[in-house]
Scaffold this motif. Sequence first.
Motif, mmCIF file in Angstrom:
data_model
loop_
_atom_site.group_PDB
_atom_site.id
_atom_site.type_symbol
_atom_site.label_atom_id
_atom_site.label_comp_id
_atom_site.label_asym_id
_atom_site.label_seq_id
_atom_site.Cartn_x
_atom_site.Cartn_y
_atom_site.Cartn_z
ATOM 1 N N VAL A 191 4.897 -9.330 -2.983
ATOM 2 C CA VAL A 191 4.226 -8.274 -3.013
ATOM 3 C C VAL A 191 4.136 -8.111 -4.715
ATOM 4 C CG1 VAL A 191 5.160 -6.658 -1.366
ATOM 5 C CG2 VAL A 191 6.621 -6.784 -3.477
ATOM 6 N N MET A 192 4.927 -9.232 -5.361
ATOM 7 C CA MET A 192 4.781 -8.895 -6.890
ATOM 8 C C MET A 192 4.336 -10.506 -7.364
ATOM 9 S SD MET A 192 7.810 -10.682 -7.887
ATOM 10 C CE MET A 192 7.639 -10.678 -9.635
ATOM 11 N N ASP A 193 4.366 -11.497 -6.659
ATOM 12 C CA ASP A 193 4.212 -12.862 -7.034
ATOM 13 C C ASP A 193 2.715 -13.475 -6.278
ATOM 14 O OD1 ASP A 193 4.058 -15.460 -7.557
ATOM 15 O OD2 ASP A 193 5.903 -16.044 -6.486
ATOM 16 N N LYS A 194 1.682 -13.449 -6.936
ATOM 17 C CA LYS A 194 0.524 -13.649 -6.534
ATOM 18 C C LYS A 194 0.228 -15.338 -6.719
ATOM 19 C CE LYS A 194 -1.999 -11.419 -9.372
ATOM 20 N NZ LYS A 194 -3.323 -10.616 -9.881
ATOM 21 N N ASP A 195 1.041 -16.142 -7.327
ATOM 22 C CA ASP A 195 0.897 -17.354 -7.788
ATOM 23 C C ASP A 195 1.551 -18.476 -6.818
ATOM 24 O OD1 ASP A 195 -0.637 -16.813 -10.070
ATOM 25 O OD2 ASP A 195 1.282 -16.571 -11.293
ATOM 26 N N ASP A 231 -1.740 -4.268 -9.818
ATOM 27 C CA ASP A 231 -3.120 -4.686 -10.213
ATOM 28 C C ASP A 231 -4.087 -4.252 -9.262
ATOM 29 O OD1 ASP A 231 -3.003 -6.325 -7.999
ATOM 30 O OD2 ASP A 231 -2.454 -8.239 -9.406
ATOM 31 N N GLU A 232 -5.210 -4.445 -9.367
ATOM 32 C CA GLU A 232 -6.484 -4.388 -8.367
ATOM 33 C C GLU A 232 -6.419 -4.784 -7.058
ATOM 34 O OE1 GLU A 232 -7.039 -7.947 -10.849
ATOM 35 O OE2 GLU A 232 -6.673 -5.896 -11.721
ATOM 36 N N GLU A 233 -5.416 -6.016 -6.939
ATOM 37 C CA GLU A 233 -5.342 -6.458 -5.923
ATOM 38 C C GLU A 233 -4.271 -5.963 -4.840
ATOM 39 O OE1 GLU A 233 -6.145 -11.133 -5.889
ATOM 40 O OE2 GLU A 233 -5.414 -10.327 -8.026
ATOM 41 N N GLY A 234 -3.552 -5.460 -5.561
ATOM 42 C CA GLY A 234 -2.327 -4.738 -4.939
ATOM 43 C C GLY A 234 -0.961 -5.031 -5.215
ATOM 44 N N PHE A 235 -0.944 -5.995 -6.160
ATOM 45 C CA PHE A 235 0.448 -6.850 -6.463
ATOM 46 C C PHE A 235 1.070 -5.833 -7.289
ATOM 47 C CE2 PHE A 235 -1.957 -10.553 -4.955
ATOM 48 C CZ PHE A 235 -1.151 -11.248 -4.213
ATOM 49 N N ILE A 236 2.213 -5.535 -7.093
ATOM 50 C CA ILE A 236 3.190 -4.909 -7.869
ATOM 51 C C ILE A 236 3.521 -5.388 -9.267
ATOM 52 C CG2 ILE A 236 5.444 -3.614 -8.241
ATOM 53 C CD1 ILE A 236 5.342 -3.508 -5.116
ATOM 54 N N THR A 249 9.977 -2.599 -12.322
ATOM 55 C CA THR A 249 8.618 -1.898 -12.413
ATOM 56 C C THR A 249 8.837 -0.983 -13.439
ATOM 57 O OG1 THR A 249 9.319 -0.152 -10.621
ATOM 58 C CG2 THR A 249 8.533 -2.284 -9.754
ATOM 59 N N ASN A 250 7.402 0.000 -13.331
ATOM 60 C CA ASN A 250 7.382 1.057 -14.338
ATOM 61 C C ASN A 250 8.310 2.304 -14.049
ATOM 62 O OD1 ASN A 250 5.410 1.437 -11.925
ATOM 63 N ND2 ASN A 250 5.052 3.331 -12.776
ATOM 64 N N GLU A 304 0.879 -1.100 0.137
ATOM 65 C CA GLU A 304 -0.061 0.162 -0.155
ATOM 66 C C GLU A 304 0.935 1.101 -0.125
ATOM 67 O OE1 GLU A 304 -3.335 1.968 -0.765
ATOM 68 O OE2 GLU A 304 -3.186 -0.473 -0.533
ATOM 69 N N ILE A 305 2.034 1.197 0.637
ATOM 70 C CA ILE A 305 2.903 2.224 0.875
ATOM 71 C C ILE A 305 3.411 2.778 -0.592
ATOM 72 C CG2 ILE A 305 5.057 0.975 0.880
ATOM 73 C CD1 ILE A 305 6.052 2.981 2.848
ATOM 74 N N PHE A 306 3.152 2.058 -1.695
ATOM 75 C CA PHE A 306 3.781 2.315 -3.088
ATOM 76 C C PHE A 306 2.369 2.721 -4.004
ATOM 77 C CE2 PHE A 306 6.802 -0.875 -1.412
ATOM 78 C CZ PHE A 306 7.899 0.015 -1.061
ATOM 79 N N ARG A 307 1.564 2.693 -3.435
ATOM 80 C CA ARG A 307 0.301 2.913 -4.328
ATOM 81 C C ARG A 307 0.262 4.359 -4.978
ATOM 82 N NH1 ARG A 307 -3.556 0.083 -5.943
ATOM 83 N NH2 ARG A 307 -3.648 -1.271 -4.029
ATOM 84 N N GLY A 308 0.052 4.494 -6.131
ATOM 85 C CA GLY A 308 -0.075 5.746 -6.852
ATOM 86 C C GLY A 308 1.320 6.202 -7.371
ATOM 87 N N GLN A 309 2.449 5.471 -6.954
ATOM 88 C CA GLN A 309 3.893 5.698 -7.526
ATOM 89 C C GLN A 309 4.279 4.410 -8.258
ATOM 90 O OE1 GLN A 309 6.518 6.924 -4.152
ATOM 91 N NE2 GLN A 309 4.595 6.269 -2.765
ATOM 92 N N ILE A 310 4.015 3.023 -7.941
ATOM 93 C CA ILE A 310 4.517 2.131 -8.625
ATOM 94 C C ILE A 310 3.109 1.316 -9.203
ATOM 95 C CG2 ILE A 310 5.378 -0.270 -8.585
ATOM 96 C CD1 ILE A 310 7.246 0.620 -6.458
ATOM 97 N N ASP A 311 3.099 0.945 -10.480
ATOM 98 C CA ASP A 311 1.706 0.292 -11.222
ATOM 99 C C ASP A 311 1.597 -1.021 -10.372
ATOM 100 O OD1 ASP A 311 1.952 2.082 -13.088
ATOM 101 O OD2 ASP A 311 2.690 1.071 -14.612
#
Length: 169
Positions: free
Chosen positions: A136-140, A111-116, A125-126, A102-109
Amino acid sequence: GHEVVVVGGGDSAMDETITLAAFADKVTIIHRRDEFRASQFMQKVALSNPKVQTRLSCVVEEVLGNEAGVTGCRIRNQKTGQVEIVPCTGFFLAIGHKPNSEIFRGQIDMDEEGFIKTKPGSSATNIPGVFAAGDVMDKDYMQAVTSAGSGCRAALDAERWLIKSGLRD
């Protein structure tokens, strides 16, 4: 010689149940809904094990224990109001995962679940020079060993980026 409880109804809960049933004498799945949300395949594998029992439409009110550890949990059926004590020596929450991003929301792209989001085949990242690794980036997979591997990948990607950018020899 152990009876354990798994709380949840999705693929995470079924996966935990399958794993725990290999070691425990009994696994009780407690789920707040009338039916599971897990894939049909995961349900079939988990629920076909004779060691697995279910308590649907139930919520955990209290985890019980003593100085030696967990002894059970008190559950309440949401439809009937009936309260029951489920004996257990292990209690596992498998109600899904929310990345701590959440700390990176609005800065780093994300998905809708909050995974970077990272670029395909990379940990980049972007934002140039910013890399993501682990849960934080691996939902699988969400396992320590895969997080360690993605951390190594991010470190190597960062080193290559620094060299390419002329910031490191």
